[in-house]
Scaffold this motif. Structure first.
Motif, PDB file in Angstrom:
ATOM      1  N   MET A  64      -8.087   4.034   7.751  1.00 13.64           N
ATOM      2  CA  MET A  64      -7.576   2.682   7.992  1.00 13.64           C
ATOM      3  C   MET A  64      -8.704   1.781   8.471  1.00 13.64           C
ATOM      4  SD  MET A  64      -4.392   2.836   7.339  1.00 13.64           S
ATOM      5  CE  MET A  64      -3.972   1.226   7.990  1.00 13.64           C
ATOM      6  N   LYS A  65      -8.752   0.592   7.916  1.00 17.35           N
ATOM      7  CA  LYS A  65      -9.770  -0.361   8.352  1.00 17.35           C
ATOM      8  C   LYS A  65      -9.486  -0.829   9.775  1.00 17.35           C
ATOM      9  CE  LYS A  65     -10.308  -2.142   3.647  1.00 17.35           C
ATOM     10  NZ  LYS A  65     -10.035  -3.278   2.787  1.00 17.35           N
ATOM     11  N   ARG A  66      -8.213  -1.032  10.067  1.00 13.58           N
ATOM     12  CA  ARG A  66      -7.836  -1.502  11.390  1.00 13.58           C
ATOM     13  C   ARG A  66      -7.238  -0.324  12.142  1.00 13.58           C
ATOM     14  NH1 ARG A  66      -4.007  -4.293  11.932  1.00 13.58           N
ATOM     15  NH2 ARG A  66      -4.668  -5.731  13.506  1.00 13.58           N
ATOM     16  N   GLY A  67      -7.733  -0.087  13.341  1.00 11.31           N
ATOM     17  CA  GLY A  67      -7.319   1.129  14.030  1.00 11.31           C
ATOM     18  C   GLY A  67      -5.890   1.095  14.531  1.00 11.31           C
ATOM     19  N   TYR A  68      -5.080   2.026  14.072  1.00 13.94           N
ATOM     20  CA  TYR A  68      -3.737   2.195  14.631  1.00 13.94           C
ATOM     21  C   TYR A  68      -3.662   3.535  15.342  1.00 13.94           C
ATOM     22  CZ  TYR A  68      -1.932  -1.890  12.347  1.00 13.94           C
ATOM     23  OH  TYR A  68      -1.707  -3.190  11.969  1.00 13.94           O
ATOM     24  N   SER A  69      -4.823   4.067  15.717  1.00 12.47           N
ATOM     25  CA  SER A  69      -4.828   5.334  16.431  1.00 12.47           C
ATOM     26  C   SER A  69      -4.282   5.114  17.832  1.00 12.47           C
ATOM     27  CB  SER A  69      -6.253   5.877  16.513  1.00 12.47           C
ATOM     28  OG  SER A  69      -7.054   4.997  17.289  1.00 12.47           O
ATOM     29  N   GLU A  70      -3.977   6.204  18.494  1.00 11.98           N
ATOM     30  CA  GLU A  70      -3.456   6.102  19.858  1.00 11.98           C
ATOM     31  C   GLU A  70      -4.430   5.334  20.750  1.00 11.98           C
ATOM     32  OE1 GLU A  70       0.033   8.731  19.671  1.00 11.98           O
ATOM     33  OE2 GLU A  70      -0.983   8.623  21.559  1.00 11.98           O
ATOM     34  N   SER A  71      -5.727   5.541  20.508  1.00 16.06           N
ATOM     35  CA  SER A  71      -6.713   4.915  21.379  1.00 16.06           C
ATOM     36  C   SER A  71      -6.782   3.409  21.197  1.00 16.06           C
ATOM     37  CB  SER A  71      -8.097   5.514  21.112  1.00 16.06           C
ATOM     38  OG  SER A  71      -8.477   5.298  19.769  1.00 16.06           O
ATOM     39  N   SER A  72      -6.347   2.902  20.039  1.00 16.51           N
ATOM     40  CA  SER A  72      -6.479   1.471  19.774  1.00 16.51           C
ATOM     41  C   SER A  72      -5.512   0.640  20.600  1.00 16.51           C
ATOM     42  CB  SER A  72      -6.247   1.190  18.285  1.00 16.51           C
ATOM     43  OG  SER A  72      -4.905   1.426  17.950  1.00 16.51           O
ATOM     44  N   SER A  73      -4.473   1.262  21.135  1.00 15.65           N
ATOM     45  CA  SER A  73      -3.488   0.500  21.899  1.00 15.65           C
ATOM     46  C   SER A  73      -3.166   1.198  23.209  1.00 15.65           C
ATOM     47  CB  SER A  73      -2.208   0.341  21.078  1.00 15.65           C
ATOM     48  OG  SER A  73      -2.456  -0.299  19.868  1.00 15.65           O
TER      49      SER A  73
ATOM     50  N   ILE B 297       5.499  -9.074  -0.613  1.00 17.17           N
ATOM     51  CA  ILE B 297       5.256  -7.821   0.106  1.00 17.17           C
ATOM     52  C   ILE B 297       6.474  -6.901   0.009  1.00 17.17           C
ATOM     53  CG2 ILE B 297       4.942  -6.823   2.416  1.00 17.17           C
ATOM     54  CD1 ILE B 297       3.144  -9.277   3.048  1.00 17.17           C
ATOM     55  N   LYS B 298       7.659  -7.471   0.218  1.00 11.72           N
ATOM     56  CA  LYS B 298       8.879  -6.664   0.121  1.00 11.72           C
ATOM     57  C   LYS B 298       9.077  -6.147  -1.308  1.00 11.72           C
ATOM     58  CE  LYS B 298      11.569  -9.840   2.015  1.00 11.72           C
ATOM     59  NZ  LYS B 298      12.821 -10.445   2.523  1.00 11.72           N
ATOM     60  N   SER B 299       8.798  -6.990  -2.289  1.00 11.62           N
ATOM     61  CA  SER B 299       8.939  -6.579  -3.690  1.00 11.62           C
ATOM     62  C   SER B 299       7.994  -5.435  -4.031  1.00 11.62           C
ATOM     63  CB  SER B 299       8.667  -7.769  -4.625  1.00 11.62           C
ATOM     64  OG  SER B 299       9.633  -8.783  -4.469  1.00 11.62           O
ATOM     65  N   VAL B 300       6.757  -5.513  -3.548  1.00 12.08           N
ATOM     66  CA  VAL B 300       5.793  -4.441  -3.809  1.00 12.08           C
ATOM     67  C   VAL B 300       6.269  -3.137  -3.172  1.00 12.08           C
ATOM     68  CG1 VAL B 300       3.437  -3.624  -3.374  1.00 12.08           C
ATOM     69  CG2 VAL B 300       3.818  -5.998  -4.092  1.00 12.08           C
TER      70      VAL B 300
ATOM     71  N   HIS C 177      -2.387  -8.709   5.904  1.00 14.89           N
ATOM     72  CA  HIS C 177      -3.637  -9.117   5.251  1.00 14.89           C
ATOM     73  C   HIS C 177      -4.226  -7.959   4.455  1.00 14.89           C
ATOM     74  CE1 HIS C 177      -4.868 -12.927   7.731  1.00 14.89           C
ATOM     75  NE2 HIS C 177      -3.637 -13.004   7.258  1.00 14.89           N
ATOM     76  N   GLU C 178      -4.281  -6.791   5.075  1.00 17.75           N
ATOM     77  CA  GLU C 178      -4.809  -5.614   4.387  1.00 17.75           C
ATOM     78  C   GLU C 178      -3.930  -5.255   3.186  1.00 17.75           C
ATOM     79  OE1 GLU C 178      -5.848  -0.906   5.291  1.00 17.75           O
ATOM     80  OE2 GLU C 178      -4.970  -2.165   6.859  1.00 17.75           O
ATOM     81  N   PHE C 179      -2.612  -5.358   3.368  1.00 21.43           N
ATOM     82  CA  PHE C 179      -1.662  -5.057   2.291  1.00 21.43           C
ATOM     83  C   PHE C 179      -1.917  -5.958   1.089  1.00 21.43           C
ATOM     84  CE2 PHE C 179       2.332  -5.082   0.010  1.00 21.43           C
ATOM     85  CZ  PHE C 179       2.864  -3.811   0.200  1.00 21.43           C
ATOM     86  N   VAL C 180      -2.080  -7.250   1.352  1.00 18.44           N
ATOM     87  CA  VAL C 180      -2.337  -8.205   0.262  1.00 18.44           C
ATOM     88  C   VAL C 180      -3.647  -7.868  -0.448  1.00 18.44           C
ATOM     89  CG1 VAL C 180      -2.872 -10.619  -0.290  1.00 18.44           C
ATOM     90  CG2 VAL C 180      -0.986 -10.085   1.271  1.00 18.44           C
ATOM     91  N   HIS C 181      -4.709  -7.663   0.317  1.00 21.33           N
ATOM     92  CA  HIS C 181      -6.016  -7.378  -0.294  1.00 21.33           C
ATOM     93  C   HIS C 181      -5.969  -6.110  -1.139  1.00 21.33           C
ATOM     94  CE1 HIS C 181      -7.996 -10.693   1.547  1.00 21.33           C
ATOM     95  NE2 HIS C 181      -7.894 -10.233   2.785  1.00 21.33           N
ATOM     96  N   GLU C 182      -5.240  -5.092  -0.672  1.00 19.21           N
ATOM     97  CA  GLU C 182      -5.194  -3.827  -1.413  1.00 19.21           C
ATOM     98  C   GLU C 182      -4.394  -3.934  -2.698  1.00 19.21           C
ATOM     99  OE1 GLU C 182      -3.721   0.807  -0.819  1.00 19.21           O
ATOM    100  OE2 GLU C 182      -4.517  -0.334   0.873  1.00 19.21           O
ATOM    101  N   TYR C 183      -3.190  -4.504  -2.620  1.00 18.88           N
ATOM    102  CA  TYR C 183      -2.317  -4.489  -3.802  1.00 18.88           C
ATOM    103  C   TYR C 183      -2.601  -5.632  -4.766  1.00 18.88           C
ATOM    104  CZ  TYR C 183      -0.040  -0.535  -1.766  1.00 18.88           C
ATOM    105  OH  TYR C 183       0.187   0.724  -1.256  1.00 18.88           O
TER     106      TYR C 183
ATOM    107  N   PRO D  76      -3.205  -5.156 -11.320  1.00 14.33           N
ATOM    108  CA  PRO D  76      -2.773  -6.253 -12.198  1.00 14.33           C
ATOM    109  C   PRO D  76      -1.284  -6.555 -12.154  1.00 14.33           C
ATOM    110  CG  PRO D  76      -4.309  -4.817 -13.345  1.00 14.33           C
ATOM    111  CD  PRO D  76      -4.004  -4.155 -12.038  1.00 14.33           C
ATOM    112  N   GLU D  77      -0.448  -5.507 -12.060  1.00 12.50           N
ATOM    113  CA  GLU D  77       1.000  -5.755 -12.091  1.00 12.50           C
ATOM    114  C   GLU D  77       1.456  -6.534 -10.865  1.00 12.50           C
ATOM    115  OE1 GLU D  77       0.660  -1.343 -10.723  1.00 12.50           O
ATOM    116  OE2 GLU D  77      -0.529  -2.832 -11.793  1.00 12.50           O
ATOM    117  N   TYR D  78       0.774  -6.326  -9.742  1.00 17.17           N
ATOM    118  CA  TYR D  78       1.162  -7.043  -8.530  1.00 17.17           C
ATOM    119  C   TYR D  78       0.530  -8.434  -8.475  1.00 17.17           C
ATOM    120  CZ  TYR D  78       2.850  -2.425  -7.327  1.00 17.17           C
ATOM    121  OH  TYR D  78       3.508  -1.213  -7.346  1.00 17.17           O
ATOM    122  N   VAL D  79      -0.600  -8.605  -9.139  1.00 16.82           N
ATOM    123  CA  VAL D  79      -1.169  -9.946  -9.293  1.00 16.82           C
ATOM    124  C   VAL D  79      -0.205 -10.810 -10.100  1.00 16.82           C
ATOM    125  CG1 VAL D  79      -3.049 -11.305 -10.306  1.00 16.82           C
ATOM    126  CG2 VAL D  79      -3.551  -9.150  -9.120  1.00 16.82           C
TER     127      VAL D  79
END
Length: 371
Positions: free
Chosen positions: A1-10, A73-76, A290-296, A300-303
């Motif tokens: 993950m680019k953004r930390g969601y580990s236990e230590s991050s919070s 986002i919900k559709s994806v 933001h990460e979700f948008v950049h990834e999907y 092409p189908e989601y574009v």
């Protein structure tokens, strides 16, 4: 993950899993206090009071592109995880804004649950094709059932004993309303787990606690926002610190133009993940919007889906797109996917088509009284 969601991050936002061992026999006795019920009713009344907008009113919304982005986002998520013939449980279904998305996924059965009676009625008319704004689609292809009740307090496994198991559960922009107390958070996850089949999927979106707390700490006071939203914390959080022993009930007021104006609760994601694991729900992924948008948007189908929905304009004549302020609001949210432990048994035929109605009358709505 680019953004930390580990236990230590919070670390400031919640305890490790070991502090949350629970007594399974006690789950049926989750306790509610009256103040929590009052807040739940405020949220319900807020959404009930919101009227269905005409297409013109919707397009004139100051956050129209944000709404379209959230729909994307919900559709994806639905396209990624829903399969033809699936039985779907939609928690906090609201006015049925995702019905068309589920129809396009060719699901087999739909149950929508919401605490707000006005929203359930709007969902009913939308499903029936009776609402003026819904003339483009006269009939949905799947039978449905609607339930009016608090899915963070009621025992839904009892109400839906004949409808379960479900293949997929969805809770969009609403899971954080369960985080006012540990009892409600547990009931929400207990309901999801009890109703999903082994291997079933739980998809959802909710505020990103990491981002909100960081913005609070960067702010001069207890309020921060921009031209379309603001978040305000109470004086009790003046030091902008949160006890690791109390990850529930961290309340703030959230205002979003033309959308939300009610109390919400911080959901430290690593606590959510740990609690979900106690109910046999394992994390598949979590991504900030933001990460979700950049990834999907690399696919092409989601574009093409984004182009059709118009969140970023259509790439041709329509050059309108999210404002920087709307994009900042998107950053306040994340998308998550959990999976119920166990091996799926896909050999069982989905016999749900005789469960719901193809046209829902007022009398068909099930009302669940909270304990």
């Amino acid at each position: 993950m680019k953004r930390g969601y580990s236990e230590s991050s919070s670390t400031s936002l919640g305890p490790p899993q070991s502090r949350f061992k629970h007594n399974p026999e006690g789950d049926a006795q989750f306790l509610e206090d009256e103040s929590t019920k009052i807040f739940a009713r405020k949220v319900a009344d807020h959404y009930s009071a919101r009227t269905n907008q005409t297409l013109e009113e919707r397009e004139n919304s100051p956050i129209i592109h944000l709404k379209k982005l959230n729909n994307w986002i919900k559709s994806v998520l639905i396209q990624l995880y829903a399969r033809r013939g699936d039985a779907v449980l939609d928690l906090a279904c609201g006015k049925g804004g995702d019905l068309i998305k589920w129809d396009k996924a060719k699901i087999g059965y739909y149950v929508g649950v919401d605490i707000a009676e006005g929203s359930i009625e709007d969902c009913r008319t939308r499903y029936n094709g009776d609402a003026d704004h819904h003339q483009r689609r006269k009939r949905f292809t799947f039978p449905a059932r609607l339930i009016c009740g608090d899915c963070y307090e009621a025992r839904l496994d009892e109400v839906l004993a004949d409808d379960a198991p479900f293949d997929i559960c969805s809770c969009q922009f609403a899971m954080h309303y369960s985080w006012s107390t540990e009892a409600r958070a547990r009931r929400a996850l207990a309901n999801v787990s009890a109703l999903l089949r082994p291997g079933g999927t739980f998809i959802g979106t909710m505020p990103d606690a990491n981002v909100i707390v960081r913005k609070l700490r960067e702010a001069g006071g207890l309020v921060f926002g921009n031209s379309v939203y603001w978040i305000r914390f109470d004086e009790e959080f003046l030091e902008k610190k949160f006890k690791s022993s109390s990850p529930f009930g961290i309340k703030y007021k959230f205002h979003l133009e033309d959308a939300v104006d009610c109390p919400e609760w911080i959901v430290p994601f690593h606590v959510f993940k740990s609690l979900a694991e106690e109910y046999d729900l394992e994390l598949v992924f979590v991504k900030n919007s933001h990460e979700f948008v950049h990834e999907y948007m690399k696919k092409p189908e989601y574009v093409e889906l984004m182009r059709r929905l118009g969140a970023l304009g259509d790439g041709n004549q329509d050059q309108s797109t999210l404002s920087p302020d709307e994009w900042e609001v998107a950053y306040l949210y994340l998308a998550f996917v959990l999976r119920k432990r166990g091996q799926p048994d896909r050999t069982q035929a989905n016999a749900k088509r005789d469960k719901g109605q193809m046209h829902i009358s007022k009398e068909d709505i099930t009302y669940v009284n909270s304990s």
